[in-house]
Design a protein around this motif. Structure first.
Motif, PDB file in Angstrom:
ATOM      1  N   UNK A  45      16.014  56.075  29.833  1.00  0.00           N
ATOM      2  CA  UNK A  45      17.064  55.219  28.846  1.00  0.00           C
ATOM      3  C   UNK A  45      16.207  53.956  28.599  1.00  0.00           C
ATOM      4  N   UNK A  46      15.359  53.394  29.515  1.00  0.00           N
ATOM      5  CA  UNK A  46      14.708  52.158  29.026  1.00  0.00           C
ATOM      6  C   UNK A  46      13.490  52.539  28.043  1.00  0.00           C
ATOM      7  N   UNK A  47      12.842  53.937  28.367  1.00  0.00           N
ATOM      8  CA  UNK A  47      11.742  54.164  27.223  1.00  0.00           C
ATOM      9  C   UNK A  47      12.379  54.724  26.195  1.00  0.00           C
ATOM     10  N   UNK A  48      13.565  55.172  25.910  1.00  0.00           N
ATOM     11  CA  UNK A  48      14.169  55.594  24.875  1.00  0.00           C
ATOM     12  C   UNK A  48      14.536  54.185  24.149  1.00  0.00           C
ATOM     13  N   UNK A  49      15.193  53.321  24.764  1.00  0.00           N
ATOM     14  CA  UNK A  49      15.410  52.026  23.965  1.00  0.00           C
ATOM     15  C   UNK A  49      14.204  51.355  23.571  1.00  0.00           C
ATOM     16  N   UNK A  50      13.176  51.577  24.117  1.00  0.00           N
ATOM     17  CA  UNK A  50      12.024  50.915  23.686  1.00  0.00           C
ATOM     18  C   UNK A  50      11.578  51.465  22.327  1.00  0.00           C
ATOM     19  N   UNK A  51      11.571  52.892  22.431  1.00  0.00           N
ATOM     20  CA  UNK A  51      11.251  53.727  21.431  1.00  0.00           C
ATOM     21  C   UNK A  51      11.988  53.485  20.035  1.00  0.00           C
ATOM     22  N   UNK A  52      13.078  52.723  20.103  1.00  0.00           N
ATOM     23  CA  UNK A  52      14.028  52.287  18.899  1.00  0.00           C
ATOM     24  C   UNK A  52      13.447  51.024  18.470  1.00  0.00           C
ATOM     25  N   UNK A  53      12.550  50.457  18.790  1.00  0.00           N
ATOM     26  CA  UNK A  53      11.612  49.124  18.698  1.00  0.00           C
ATOM     27  C   UNK A  53      10.554  49.382  18.353  1.00  0.00           C
ATOM     28  N   UNK A  63       4.646  51.402  31.604  1.00  0.00           N
ATOM     29  CA  UNK A  63       3.401  50.946  31.991  1.00  0.00           C
ATOM     30  C   UNK A  63       3.926  50.778  33.782  1.00  0.00           C
ATOM     31  N   UNK A  64       4.949  50.189  33.894  1.00  0.00           N
ATOM     32  CA  UNK A  64       5.586  50.020  35.209  1.00  0.00           C
ATOM     33  C   UNK A  64       7.025  49.699  34.986  1.00  0.00           C
ATOM     34  N   UNK A  65       7.731  49.960  36.337  1.00  0.00           N
ATOM     35  CA  UNK A  65       9.116  49.463  36.359  1.00  0.00           C
ATOM     36  C   UNK A  65       9.284  49.038  37.720  1.00  0.00           C
ATOM     37  N   UNK A  66      10.588  48.246  38.079  1.00  0.00           N
ATOM     38  CA  UNK A  66      10.816  47.874  39.177  1.00  0.00           C
ATOM     39  C   UNK A  66      12.326  48.337  39.314  1.00  0.00           C
ATOM     40  N   UNK A  67      12.848  48.975  40.376  1.00  0.00           N
ATOM     41  CA  UNK A  67      14.233  49.302  40.600  1.00  0.00           C
ATOM     42  C   UNK A  67      14.926  48.876  41.847  1.00  0.00           C
ATOM     43  N   UNK A  68      15.928  48.272  41.749  1.00  0.00           N
ATOM     44  CA  UNK A  68      16.849  47.981  42.952  1.00  0.00           C
ATOM     45  C   UNK A  68      17.811  49.024  43.229  1.00  0.00           C
ATOM     46  N   UNK A  69      17.701  49.584  44.212  1.00  0.00           N
ATOM     47  CA  UNK A  69      18.944  50.546  44.358  1.00  0.00           C
ATOM     48  C   UNK A  69      20.083  49.961  45.352  1.00  0.00           C
ATOM     49  N   UNK A  70      21.014  49.565  44.727  1.00  0.00           N
ATOM     50  CA  UNK A  70      22.137  48.706  45.104  1.00  0.00           C
ATOM     51  C   UNK A  70      22.971  49.188  46.168  1.00  0.00           C
ATOM     52  N   UNK A  71      23.607  50.625  45.859  1.00  0.00           N
ATOM     53  CA  UNK A  71      24.282  51.118  46.456  1.00  0.00           C
ATOM     54  C   UNK A  71      24.326  52.766  46.590  1.00  0.00           C
ATOM     55  N   UNK A  72      24.602  53.434  47.542  1.00  0.00           N
ATOM     56  CA  UNK A  72      24.561  54.925  47.207  1.00  0.00           C
ATOM     57  C   UNK A  72      25.292  55.435  46.033  1.00  0.00           C
ATOM     58  N   UNK A  73      24.455  56.431  45.281  1.00  0.00           N
ATOM     59  CA  UNK A  73      24.908  56.714  43.975  1.00  0.00           C
ATOM     60  C   UNK A  73      25.960  57.795  43.993  1.00  0.00           C
ATOM     61  N   UNK A  74      27.164  57.298  44.424  1.00  0.00           N
ATOM     62  CA  UNK A  74      28.306  58.347  44.793  1.00  0.00           C
ATOM     63  C   UNK A  74      29.192  58.311  43.475  1.00  0.00           C
ATOM     64  N   UNK A  75      29.692  59.506  42.746  1.00  0.00           N
ATOM     65  CA  UNK A  75      30.579  59.499  41.703  1.00  0.00           C
ATOM     66  C   UNK A  75      30.563  60.809  40.919  1.00  0.00           C
ATOM     67  N   UNK A 114      11.704  47.005  33.148  1.00  0.00           N
ATOM     68  CA  UNK A 114      10.556  47.773  32.782  1.00  0.00           C
ATOM     69  C   UNK A 114       9.614  47.319  32.007  1.00  0.00           C
ATOM     70  N   UNK A 115       8.216  47.525  31.886  1.00  0.00           N
ATOM     71  CA  UNK A 115       7.366  47.120  30.694  1.00  0.00           C
ATOM     72  C   UNK A 115       6.807  48.453  30.377  1.00  0.00           C
ATOM     73  N   UNK A 116       7.084  48.661  29.019  1.00  0.00           N
ATOM     74  CA  UNK A 116       6.519  49.804  28.006  1.00  0.00           C
ATOM     75  C   UNK A 116       5.639  49.447  27.077  1.00  0.00           C
ATOM     76  N   UNK A 117       4.660  50.237  26.863  1.00  0.00           N
ATOM     77  CA  UNK A 117       3.630  50.208  26.105  1.00  0.00           C
ATOM     78  C   UNK A 117       3.823  51.032  24.773  1.00  0.00           C
ATOM     79  N   UNK A 118       3.640  50.532  23.540  1.00  0.00           N
ATOM     80  CA  UNK A 118       3.459  51.274  22.402  1.00  0.00           C
ATOM     81  C   UNK A 118       2.181  51.865  22.325  1.00  0.00           C
TER      82      UNK A 118
END
Lengths: 121, 121, 121, 121
Positions: A45-53, A63-75, A114-118
């Motif tokens: 989602x971040x990569x495609x968003x970057x592609x729109x710009x 190039x890199x990203x950081x993710x925090x996993x806040x709680x179990x992915x229940x849904x 996230x940091x994305x490179x063109x």
């Protein structure tokens, strides 16, 4: 994306949504979706968003990203939202979140920066 | 904070603002404020925001943070905003940004995502 | 760097060491050196390491970094070590650590992973 | 892990290796392995490494990680190496890398720094 069963739910200038329905084969031992799947749809989602710009003759690469996993992915379904926060000729910085829905209620289960490179094709 | 000349501008439940006026001694060679000062006020804003959600007998300590430096920190004053995104018994996750003001206009110069630990005193 | 009292202790191809003696004015309430000072010297060590690999007509700028603060920065002196892990035309990725010394023994108090951009002057 | 075709290659105290053979279904459009798969095996290697240091009645959960994707993941097999850098009662900090092998030569394609929480069962 196809392997996971994820689909592009919305594309706007600087913001992209990716939907992922619950699926048993994405689960780890406790019945919630594996962090790897959550990370993948949010990175996408971040990569495609970057592609729109990005300039018209460019591809994008994370190039890199950081993710925090806040709680179990229940849904029963998940929505990854990627947003451009800053875009230059070379680098785009995005933030994103994954929402886990149970019916119409949702909780945010992950946050990304996230940091994305063109890359010129 | 005192060393930098920064002050607590606002404290709300889950959101803290720290103000930093421009000062020459905070500058690097090109006339903009050093990333170290920007990082410090943003880390502090996130930490204080986490503290507003911590149990009453707890202190907070930053376990880790990630910062994207979006553009040079040029301005006559700076505002670091830290917001709690998720808080548990043990860990709090905050996001934050630093705004650089020139008059009343501002640009976001830095984005942070931080994990803060509640430590029983 | 001068404000903190830090000095360049060693510069090799792809690896830079920055030394910081203990100083009371760098301390927070509990007698250990503030995370902001630790972060600053480590970011600088990574930046200078990247500079040793940059093309001759380039400066370097930190695009982003992530730091884990492993334990309180207690010691009589500190050494920040930045190492280049990968360098391209545009981006350099560094890792780094800060060692806190008590006499000749040391503990690692912080770990960093940073992305640095080459900027043509 | 099974979905990806990854296997546990080695488990030592504080260090775990996970092997992933090349497979076409893991590739994105350009013939290299997708960042999501690389991220998943590296996150798993860090998590298992943390588990070797966790108290006996604890599970581990990744609170957050940051990954730098250094170059395209081209190779006939991949090895994710996770190492514990610091472990406490509550939090473990790991670093990791993914090596892409072509025959016996390898290049590091990704670097991770992760924070993992011990969770009492």
């Amino acid at each position: 994306m196809a392997t996971l069963g994820a689909t592009l739910a919305s594309v706007a200038d600087g913001e992209v949504h990716i939907a992922l329905p619950f699926s048993e084969h994405l689960c780890q031992q406790h019945g919630y979706v594996h962090a790897g799947a959550i990370t993948s749809i949010l990175d996408s989602a971040c990569g495609y968003a970057a592609l729109t710009k990005a300039p018209p003759d460019c591809e994008v690469v994370s190039a890199e990203f950081k993710i925090n996993l806040l709680r179990p992915a229940l849904g029963d379904r998940f929505l990854a939202i990627g947003k451009v926060q800053s875009s230059g000729k070379l680098l785009t910085v995005c933030t994103g979140e994954v929402r886990a829905f149970s019916g119409s209620a949702h909780k945010v289960v992950a946050l990304m920066q996230a940091t994305i490179v063109n890359v010129r094709q």
